[in-house]
Motif scaffolding. Structure first.
Motif, PDB file in Angstrom:
ATOM      1  N   SER A 144       0.847  -1.193   0.000  1.00 40.23           N
ATOM      2  CA  SER A 144       0.000   0.000   0.000  1.00 40.23           C
ATOM      3  C   SER A 144       0.886   1.248   0.000  1.00 40.23           C
ATOM      4  CB  SER A 144      -0.892   0.009   1.243  1.00 40.23           C
ATOM      5  OG  SER A 144      -0.092   0.204   2.414  1.00 40.23           O
ATOM      6  N   GLY A 145       0.267   2.406  -0.229  1.00 36.05           N
ATOM      7  CA  GLY A 145       1.020   3.659  -0.218  1.00 36.05           C
ATOM      8  C   GLY A 145       1.719   3.908   1.107  1.00 36.05           C
ATOM      9  N   GLY A 146       1.029   3.621   2.195  1.00 38.73           N
ATOM     10  CA  GLY A 146       1.620   3.826   3.522  1.00 38.73           C
ATOM     11  C   GLY A 146       2.790   2.888   3.770  1.00 38.73           C
ATOM     12  N   LYS A 175      -5.636  11.708   4.020  1.00 36.65           N
ATOM     13  CA  LYS A 175      -5.541  12.538   5.223  1.00 36.65           C
ATOM     14  C   LYS A 175      -5.294  11.718   6.491  1.00 36.65           C
ATOM     15  CE  LYS A 175      -8.069  16.182   7.724  1.00 36.65           C
ATOM     16  NZ  LYS A 175      -8.090  15.577   9.057  1.00 36.65           N
ATOM     17  N   GLN A 176      -6.055  10.645   6.689  1.00 31.80           N
ATOM     18  CA  GLN A 176      -5.932   9.862   7.920  1.00 31.80           C
ATOM     19  C   GLN A 176      -4.566   9.192   8.025  1.00 31.80           C
ATOM     20  OE1 GLN A 176      -9.112   7.072   8.523  1.00 31.80           O
ATOM     21  NE2 GLN A 176      -8.526   6.594  10.614  1.00 31.80           N
ATOM     22  N   LEU A 177      -4.119   8.581   6.921  1.00 32.58           N
ATOM     23  CA  LEU A 177      -2.816   7.919   6.920  1.00 32.58           C
ATOM     24  C   LEU A 177      -1.692   8.943   7.056  1.00 32.58           C
ATOM     25  CD1 LEU A 177      -1.151   5.377   6.700  1.00 32.58           C
ATOM     26  CD2 LEU A 177      -1.328   5.520   4.208  1.00 32.58           C
ATOM     27  N   MET A 181       1.188   8.918   9.863  1.00 32.31           N
ATOM     28  CA  MET A 181       2.605   8.864   9.507  1.00 32.31           C
ATOM     29  C   MET A 181       3.382  10.064  10.070  1.00 32.31           C
ATOM     30  SD  MET A 181       3.560   6.126   7.977  1.00 32.31           S
ATOM     31  CE  MET A 181       5.151   6.682   7.373  1.00 32.31           C
ATOM     32  N   GLN A 182       2.724  11.204  10.204  1.00 32.70           N
ATOM     33  CA  GLN A 182       3.381  12.366  10.811  1.00 32.70           C
ATOM     34  C   GLN A 182       3.904  12.014  12.199  1.00 32.70           C
ATOM     35  OE1 GLN A 182       0.454  15.482  10.834  1.00 32.70           O
ATOM     36  NE2 GLN A 182       0.443  15.707   8.618  1.00 32.70           N
TER      37      GLN A 182
END
Length: 368
Positions: A144-146, A175-177, A181-182
């Motif tokens: 996945s992107g994350g 937005k949620q991911l 990740m931040q």
């Protein structure tokens, strides 16, 4: 825990750095910046402000037109990227699609000619660090992107760099991911004690992640400070408007006393304000007021500045109301008010009082 202090050791310094591509227009203008060892510094600004160019010069992909960049005291202007021992994380991940995850992580170690056993140990540790230990044999397109972003981060950290550069690394995530990740990146940076220089145009991302933020505009740092100082005490009108939401009220300074001044707004109202940067009697000024600093009706009674107006629009946002108020002179301001205090207490078209204490209003010089 903040691992840096204001007098901390400089890990990277820019001294009088300039960058131009055509000999006329400066992309970066006379940059002087000290990045502390172990801090998370964000370069923030609109497109074309010079922040990414600064990152690329530090990485070695661009060469300064003038000035010096030092890493650990050594001038690195002409040092090629592969000799700087800097980790890089890009927005598009830049993973090799024909290599497995483990092979992607092995690559920067193999080109450094590390022993095979050490490479395996470092790769395993890096995968565990980003909690993807079981995905080493997959290819990037199977993630996945994350997960791809985590692998890109692991690859930047696998060879134990003391400095990591990140260029809009979360821009492709939802937005949620992105918000998850931040925090994950920030926690990892704190645990490792590595210096991070992070580029973004997202103010909330910068406020969430940074020890300090350098706000760029037109190739110049407008202000560099910790997030709270930057938000609450903007140095100029550009920073006030770029960081968060801001109400800008224009007027003329009638009097100055100590760190306060009295301003006559263009609509005729008078308010007391704190002086943000030097203002003189008779000079034009712009007052910066954050929407959440404004009180309404009963809550406004104890405020030194109490102004009348009319409710033009109310938007319910769950925990707060976003209220558009029209003051005298037809000046519109935005107020963020706790929903529990004000829900159903006024409606569109109602007369309303707004209150602002002088310490919540910052008098700034108008933008040039």
């Amino acid at each position: 825990m903040n691992r840096t202090d204001p007098a901390g050791e400089a890990h990277v310094t820019f001294s009088g750095v300039r960058k131009t591509y055509d000999g006329e227009h400066l992309i970066v203008s006379d940059l002087n910046l000290a990045i502390r060892r172990g801090e998370f510094l964000t370069l923030l600004g609109p497109s074309g402000s010079g922040k990414t160019t600064c990152l690329m010069m530090l990485a070695g992909f661009e060469t300064p037109t003038a000035g010096e960049i030092r890493l650990n005291g050594q001038v690195i202007n002409r040092l090629p990227p592969h000799r700087r021992n800097i980790g890089m994380v890009f927005q598009n991940y830049a993973l090799f699609p024909h290599m497995t995850v483990r092979e992607n992580l092995r690559f920067p170690l193999a080109i450094r000619k590390l022993p095979a056993a050490e490479i395996d140990r470092k790769v395993t540790r890096a995968l565990d660090m980003v909690q993807l230990g079981g995905l080493g044999e997959r290819y990037p397109q199977q993630l996945s992107g994350g997960q791809q972003q985590r692998i890109a981060l692991a690859r930047a950290l696998v060879f134990d760099p003391e400095l990591v550069l990140m260029d809009e690394p979360l821009g492709a995530l939802d937005k949620q991911l992105r918000e998850h990740m931040q925090l994950e990146i920030k926690h990892l940076q704190q645990a490792l004690g590595v210096t991070v220089v992070f580029v973004t145009h997202d103010q909330s991302e910068a406020l969430t992640m940074s020890d300090r933020i350098a706000v760029f505009d037109q190739g110049v740092i407008q202000q560099i400070d910790d997030p709270a100082t930057l938000y609450e005490l903007p140095a100029n009108n550009f920073v006030a408007n770029f960081i968060g939401e801001n109400n800008a009220l224009e007027g003329a300074v009638e009097s100055v006393e100590g760190d306060r001044c009295t301003v006559k707004l263009d609509g005729g109202l008078r308010v007391q304000a704190s002086i943000g940067n030097p203002v003189a009697t008779g000079a034009r000024t712009v007052l910066s007021v954050r929407p959440e600093s404004i009180q309404l009706n009963v809550q406004s009674l104890g405020c030194a500045n109490r102004l009348g107006g009319y409710v033009r629009e109310i938007t319910y946002l769950g925990d707060h109301l976003r209220v558009q108020v029209e003051l005298a002179g037809r000046k519109q301001i935005i107020v963020k008010a706790p929903a529990a205090q004000h829900k159903h207490r006024f409606d569109t078209g109602d007369a309303i009082h707004v209150g602002i204490n002088p310490q919540q209003i910052r008098a700034l010089a108008p933008s040039a």
